[in-house]
Motif scaffolding. Sequence first.
Motif, mmCIF file in Angstrom:
data_model
loop_
_atom_site.group_PDB
_atom_site.id
_atom_site.type_symbol
_atom_site.label_atom_id
_atom_site.label_comp_id
_atom_site.label_asym_id
_atom_site.label_seq_id
_atom_site.Cartn_x
_atom_site.Cartn_y
_atom_site.Cartn_z
ATOM 1 N N CYS A 211 -1.786 -7.372 -4.706
ATOM 2 C CA CYS A 211 -0.933 -6.715 -3.705
ATOM 3 C C CYS A 211 -1.691 -5.480 -3.216
ATOM 4 N N CYS A 215 2.480 1.547 -4.039
ATOM 5 C CA CYS A 215 3.725 2.166 -4.508
ATOM 6 C C CYS A 215 3.473 2.933 -5.806
ATOM 7 N N CYS A 218 4.159 1.319 -9.322
ATOM 8 C CA CYS A 218 3.720 -0.055 -9.585
ATOM 9 C C CYS A 218 2.386 -0.103 -10.316
ATOM 10 N N ARG A 221 -2.314 -0.356 -9.138
ATOM 11 C CA ARG A 221 -2.766 0.147 -7.834
ATOM 12 C C ARG A 221 -4.225 0.580 -7.911
ATOM 13 N N ASP A 258 3.318 -11.375 -5.263
ATOM 14 C CA ASP A 258 3.957 -10.067 -5.063
ATOM 15 C C ASP A 258 4.697 -10.024 -3.739
ATOM 16 N N GLY A 314 11.512 -5.685 -2.863
ATOM 17 C CA GLY A 314 11.623 -4.392 -3.544
ATOM 18 C C GLY A 314 11.945 -3.320 -2.525
ATOM 19 N N GLU A 316 13.912 -0.756 -3.267
ATOM 20 C CA GLU A 316 13.838 0.396 -4.186
ATOM 21 C C GLU A 316 14.903 1.473 -3.973
ATOM 22 N N LYS A 328 6.158 3.919 -0.089
ATOM 23 C CA LYS A 328 6.599 2.528 0.027
ATOM 24 C C LYS A 328 6.083 1.852 1.297
ATOM 25 N N THR A 391 -0.204 2.894 -13.299
ATOM 26 C CA THR A 391 0.645 3.199 -12.139
ATOM 27 C C THR A 391 0.226 4.583 -11.634
#
Length: 513
Positions: A211, A215, A218, A221, A258, A314, A316, A328, A391
């Motif tokens: 993905c 975020c 998450c 990343r 994802d 998501g 959120e 986001k 994350t």
Amino acid sequence: MPAPRHPSAVILITPPSIFLLDERVFVNLGILKIAGALEREGIAVEHLDLSGTENYLEALEGYIAAAQSTIVGITATTPQLPTVVKIVDRIRAMRPDMKIILGGPHVTLTSSAVKLETRAGRVSRAHEAMARIHAIADVLVSGDGELAVFEALRGDAPALIDGDDAKSGLFLTHASYEATAPPARHLVDMDTYKYEIEGHRATSLIAQLGCPFECGFCGGRNSKSLRVVRTRSTQSIVAEVRALHETYGHTGFMFYDDELNVNKNMVGLMNALSELQDELGTDFRFRGFVKAELFNQEQAQAMYRAGFRWLLSGFESGSRRILENINKKATLDDNTRAIEIAKTAGLKVKALMSVGHPAESEQTTRETQEWLLQVQPEEFDCTVITAYPGTPYYDEALPNPDRPGVWTYTYAKNGDRLHAFDIDFLVVADYYKGDPNGGYRAFVYTDHLTSDELVERRNWIESSVRDALHLPYPRARPALRYEHSMGQGASDVLPGFILRRSESPHAGTTETR
Ligand code: B12
């Protein structure tokens, strides 16, 4: 005679996830991809599937004492680690001759966090977290495991094999991903995994890896294998769906990508799935994730035609400030619009919401509740954020000068903060969604809400929205139990829902893509 380069057999273990509401919903595709890769090279696999097994240590003991192979591969997410520690301790006590290889998301994410610390010239808590997992396994495998596992099997393997490093030759490209063996699903008892989509017996698959978004909450990343999108051809995905239908009779399929609509050819895939059903003369039902700001009417209509009736996204938060703080990319209006597009196309939506982001307050949680009541998703869940290694909330946090043991993430654009207790993941199972009866726990807090208050606000969102929209509460399924009568501890008589072995090492290659 020269020694063989690889062993003839390997034991793979899927540990339980005791905190989940129901552990036998979806099979673990990661460990089955490793099994498929090994079988393709002629290495036999014994898969011990301990998910959902209440007395998993008894089952393990019965098996391990008499196991022939001395190489064990285990997969682990972060909250599975306390259980993995128990499994490893038991193996070490009974069979000190065994070599233990640990792979999966926790290793990948911790290793990526270590790289960031190193680049920043620091040796800090990610290094400590890594040292703890080095202490439990002989070899750690980070990132893509399909090629890396063969390096881990070598007698002279280093303590870390990095399949997350694009330069290692072990990181999958589009082409090598396409060429990998499919998950060796024959090594699990598929019938004990129960999931339905609109009355269709369903199972899961992954069509693409990675993905590209960022975020804050998450994992991955900063990890290539979780971040860089690798796709395979429409033909290969359709072949996997066909094989699942022909082998196991499934007519329902959950895509765990994802977000399906990151793939530019998503509409082409939907059309190919429609054609497959025309050819087979059967109706399928699908479910999968989309990214809200990329979602459009053409995608929605193609998904409906292909047999999708449910989408997950998501979203959120219902707070504009929180969506900004998560990084986001989707705005509140994008989220509302995505739900409208879905509903117009006849698609139901499960809204995935979370609390515990930087600057979360009573007001922002109220905005989340109000947004849910306004857009009326057909289903939703609401979780409390966890700050796992890998994350941005973990990787970019700094020690809090006022509270020892607390790390603080600051969103650079506006100074909003999230605080997290530093926990030993080998001891504490930190998860964001589990059995609600077991109770949610928060290890984060903000400048406005304590950890306990975050849990209260989560519970309030869940109950007030469920009651207002008349949505049922999720229910647990009882765990499985290994009974001694099923096998007096001998390795060849463990029940089939726990132990499956390769029939012939090439068995995995029949489920072609
Ligand atoms: C499907 C999925 C689920 C399913 C899992 C079904 C199942 N039985 O496994 C469900 C919905 C139940 C779920 C639950 C959770 N999930 Co989840 N999930 C995913 C998702 C979307 C896909 C996983 C997948 O199949 N990937 C494809 C396979 C091929 O990759 P893989 O499993 O990583 O395996 C590869 C490598 O890791 C490696 N490998 C793995 N195991 C081993 C073992 C050995 C020996 C070797 C050598 C290599 C190796 O090789 C494999 C092939 O390349 C990922 C995100 C993602 N895109 O990966 C999140 C993800 C794995 N989940 C995550 C989280 C946080 C959770 C939960 C903790 C959420 C919660 N409830 O609180 C739980 C934990 C559940 C558990 N089992 O412990 C995080 C992991 C974070 C972490 N630090 O561990 C991820 C990465 C999402 C994210 N980006 O934050 N999840």
